[in-house]
Design a protein around this motif. Sequence first.
Motif, mmCIF file in Angstrom:
data_model
loop_
_atom_site.group_PDB
_atom_site.id
_atom_site.type_symbol
_atom_site.label_atom_id
_atom_site.label_comp_id
_atom_site.label_asym_id
_atom_site.label_seq_id
_atom_site.Cartn_x
_atom_site.Cartn_y
_atom_site.Cartn_z
ATOM 1 N N ASP A 127 35.189 26.072 -8.846
ATOM 2 C CA ASP A 127 36.332 25.316 -9.365
ATOM 3 C C ASP A 127 36.941 26.093 -10.530
ATOM 4 O O ASP A 127 36.800 25.711 -11.680
ATOM 5 C CB ASP A 127 35.892 23.906 -9.802
ATOM 6 N N GLY A 128 37.620 27.172 -10.189
ATOM 7 C CA GLY A 128 38.188 28.042 -11.214
ATOM 8 C C GLY A 128 39.366 27.444 -11.963
ATOM 9 O O GLY A 128 39.634 27.809 -13.101
ATOM 10 N N ASN A 129 40.079 26.511 -11.324
ATOM 11 C CA ASN A 129 41.229 25.907 -12.013
ATOM 12 C C ASN A 129 40.828 24.670 -12.823
ATOM 13 O O ASN A 129 41.672 24.052 -13.462
ATOM 14 C CB ASN A 129 42.364 25.594 -11.033
ATOM 15 N N GLY A 130 39.537 24.308 -12.768
ATOM 16 C CA GLY A 130 39.013 23.247 -13.617
ATOM 17 C C GLY A 130 39.540 21.849 -13.360
ATOM 18 O O GLY A 130 39.547 21.019 -14.262
ATOM 19 N N ASN A 131 39.942 21.551 -12.133
ATOM 20 C CA ASN A 131 40.467 20.212 -11.832
ATOM 21 C C ASN A 131 39.446 19.316 -11.140
ATOM 22 O O ASN A 131 39.795 18.286 -10.575
ATOM 23 C CB ASN A 131 41.752 20.304 -11.000
ATOM 24 N N SER A 132 38.175 19.719 -11.170
ATOM 25 C CA SER A 132 37.070 18.966 -10.561
ATOM 26 C C SER A 132 37.174 18.881 -9.040
ATOM 27 O O SER A 132 36.602 17.988 -8.423
ATOM 28 C CB SER A 132 36.966 17.550 -11.157
ATOM 29 N N LYS A 133 37.924 19.802 -8.434
ATOM 30 C CA LYS A 133 38.004 19.919 -6.971
ATOM 31 C C LYS A 133 37.599 21.342 -6.604
ATOM 32 O O LYS A 133 37.899 22.284 -7.333
ATOM 33 C CB LYS A 133 39.437 19.667 -6.466
ATOM 34 N N GLU A 134 36.941 21.476 -5.473
ATOM 35 C CA GLU A 134 36.545 22.804 -5.011
ATOM 36 C C GLU A 134 37.792 23.584 -4.619
ATOM 37 O O GLU A 134 38.569 23.147 -3.768
ATOM 38 C CB GLU A 134 35.595 22.673 -3.814
ATOM 39 N N ASP A 135 37.997 24.738 -5.237
ATOM 40 C CA ASP A 135 39.175 25.555 -4.951
ATOM 41 C C ASP A 135 39.270 25.894 -3.459
ATOM 42 O O ASP A 135 40.356 25.904 -2.883
ATOM 43 C CB ASP A 135 39.150 26.856 -5.756
ATOM 44 N N TRP A 136 38.119 26.196 -2.862
ATOM 45 C CA TRP A 136 38.095 26.567 -1.444
ATOM 46 C C TRP A 136 38.746 25.483 -0.588
ATOM 47 O O TRP A 136 39.600 25.771 0.257
ATOM 48 C CB TRP A 136 36.649 26.800 -0.992
ATOM 49 N N MET A 137 38.346 24.245 -0.816
ATOM 50 C CA MET A 137 38.876 23.147 -0.012
ATOM 51 C C MET A 137 40.334 22.849 -0.344
ATOM 52 O O MET A 137 41.089 22.383 0.513
ATOM 53 C CB MET A 137 37.999 21.905 -0.161
ATOM 54 N N GLU A 138 40.746 23.132 -1.575
ATOM 55 C CA GLU A 138 42.165 22.999 -1.909
ATOM 56 C C GLU A 138 42.989 24.011 -1.102
ATOM 57 O O GLU A 138 44.064 23.681 -0.594
ATOM 58 C CB GLU A 138 42.389 23.206 -3.411
ATOM 59 N N VAL A 139 42.464 25.226 -0.962
ATOM 60 C CA VAL A 139 43.146 26.251 -0.163
ATOM 61 C C VAL A 139 43.188 25.833 1.303
ATOM 62 O O VAL A 139 44.220 25.956 1.968
ATOM 63 C CB VAL A 139 42.468 27.631 -0.330
ATOM 64 N N VAL A 140 42.073 25.312 1.808
ATOM 65 C CA VAL A 140 42.026 24.853 3.200
ATOM 66 C C VAL A 140 43.066 23.764 3.435
ATOM 67 O O VAL A 140 43.776 23.761 4.452
ATOM 68 C CB VAL A 140 40.610 24.369 3.574
ATOM 69 N N GLU A 141 43.186 22.837 2.502
ATOM 70 C CA GLU A 141 44.165 21.751 2.630
ATOM 71 C C GLU A 141 45.592 22.308 2.681
ATOM 72 O O GLU A 141 46.399 21.888 3.516
ATOM 73 C CB GLU A 141 44.014 20.781 1.453
ATOM 74 N N ILE A 142 45.896 23.253 1.814
ATOM 75 C CA ILE A 142 47.222 23.885 1.821
ATOM 76 C C ILE A 142 47.446 24.578 3.164
ATOM 77 O O ILE A 142 48.514 24.440 3.779
ATOM 78 C CB ILE A 142 47.357 24.906 0.663
ATOM 79 N N ALA A 143 46.435 25.313 3.625
ATOM 80 C CA ALA A 143 46.545 26.057 4.885
ATOM 81 C C ALA A 143 46.822 25.114 6.064
ATOM 82 O O ALA A 143 47.688 25.390 6.896
ATOM 83 C CB ALA A 143 45.266 26.859 5.133
ATOM 84 N N LYS A 144 46.102 24.014 6.111
ATOM 85 C CA LYS A 144 46.320 23.055 7.198
ATOM 86 C C LYS A 144 47.727 22.475 7.139
ATOM 87 O O LYS A 144 48.374 22.298 8.177
ATOM 88 C CB LYS A 144 45.264 21.949 7.142
ATOM 89 N N ASP A 145 48.202 22.179 5.926
ATOM 90 C CA ASP A 145 49.573 21.672 5.778
ATOM 91 C C ASP A 145 50.605 22.688 6.262
ATOM 92 O O ASP A 145 51.691 22.309 6.707
ATOM 93 C CB ASP A 145 49.863 21.291 4.321
ATOM 94 N N LEU A 146 50.260 23.963 6.179
ATOM 95 C CA LEU A 146 51.162 25.026 6.634
ATOM 96 C C LEU A 146 51.047 25.283 8.138
ATOM 97 O O LEU A 146 51.797 26.084 8.691
ATOM 98 C CB LEU A 146 50.881 26.323 5.869
ATOM 99 N N GLY A 147 50.088 24.619 8.792
ATOM 100 C CA GLY A 147 49.946 24.766 10.240
ATOM 101 C C GLY A 147 48.784 25.617 10.697
ATOM 102 O O GLY A 147 48.627 25.871 11.890
ATOM 103 N N PHE A 148 47.931 26.057 9.763
ATOM 104 C CA PHE A 148 46.762 26.844 10.143
ATOM 105 C C PHE A 148 45.652 25.930 10.658
ATOM 106 O O PHE A 148 45.520 24.786 10.220
ATOM 107 C CB PHE A 148 46.205 27.613 8.938
ATOM 108 N N GLU A 149 44.848 26.460 11.548
ATOM 109 C CA GLU A 149 43.588 25.837 11.964
ATOM 110 C C GLU A 149 42.503 26.521 11.146
ATOM 111 O O GLU A 149 42.543 27.737 10.941
ATOM 112 C CB GLU A 149 43.357 26.084 13.461
ATOM 113 N N TRP A 150 41.513 25.751 10.677
ATOM 114 C CA TRP A 150 40.453 26.292 9.841
ATOM 115 C C TRP A 150 39.174 26.464 10.650
ATOM 116 O O TRP A 150 38.713 25.523 11.316
ATOM 117 C CB TRP A 150 40.221 25.367 8.651
ATOM 118 N N GLY A 151 38.558 27.644 10.551
ATOM 119 C CA GLY A 151 37.305 27.929 11.244
ATOM 120 C C GLY A 151 36.145 27.073 10.788
ATOM 121 O O GLY A 151 35.153 26.931 11.494
ATOM 122 N N GLY A 152 36.253 26.452 9.619
ATOM 123 C CA GLY A 152 35.208 25.552 9.133
ATOM 124 C C GLY A 152 35.159 24.236 9.886
ATOM 125 O O GLY A 152 34.185 23.503 9.789
#
Length: 184
Positions: A127-152
Motif C-alpha cells: 500500500d504505497g499510496n497509504g490509503n489502506s487499500k492494496e495498490d495491486w487490487m486498485e490497479v486490477v480494478e482500473i484495468a477491469k474498468d478499461l476492459g482488461f481481463e485479469w489473470g488472477g
Amino acid sequence: MLFRQLRRFIVFLLVIATFGLIFYQYIHFIEEPDLTEVPPPTALHPVVADKKDQLISQAADKGINVVITQDFRSIEEQDALYEKGRTAEGNIVTHAKGGESYHNFGLAIDFALMSVDGQVIWDMKYDGNGNSKEDWMEVVEIAKDLGFEWGGDWKQFKDYPHLQMDFGLSIRELQRGKRPPETE
C-alpha cells in the motif's frame, strides 16, 4: 406400427443432425483465413497500447506507480519462457507455448508496482499510496474498468500480473489469422 414410425423418425433426425454438423464444420473451415496470408503481429495492438497508457495514468492519479514488465512477446520469446522450470532453470511461469499466449498477438501485458524507494515489486499487499487499500487490487480494478481481463480471476493457473484484451477471439481464431479491429 407406432414404434416403427417413431424409430424411423429418430433415425431421420440423426441423419439430418449429422449432415448439419458436417455442413457447419465445412463452412466454418472455409471461412477461416489462411495463416500464410495474414502476417503475425509484431507489436502491441493499438487499442491495448492505448488502454495500457490509460492504466498507467489513472493509477498514477491515485499515487500508484505501475511498471509494465511485458507486453508483446514473440513466439520465440514465449517458447523460451515456457521452457523455464521444464528444460531451463527457474520456476514454471507459463503454461502457454509459443503461439498460445495473447502476448504473442499483442493483446496482453504484465505489470508490477514500483515502490516509493524505486524498487519493482510484485507484492500484492503493498500500500504505497497509504490509503489502506492494496495498490495491486486498485490497479486490477482500473484495468477491469478499461476492459482488461485479469489473470488472477482464472480458475486454473492464476497469473496475477497478467492483463489481456481478447476482443472475443480465442487463441485458435488468432492462430488461424483472425485479428481484432485496429480501433474501438
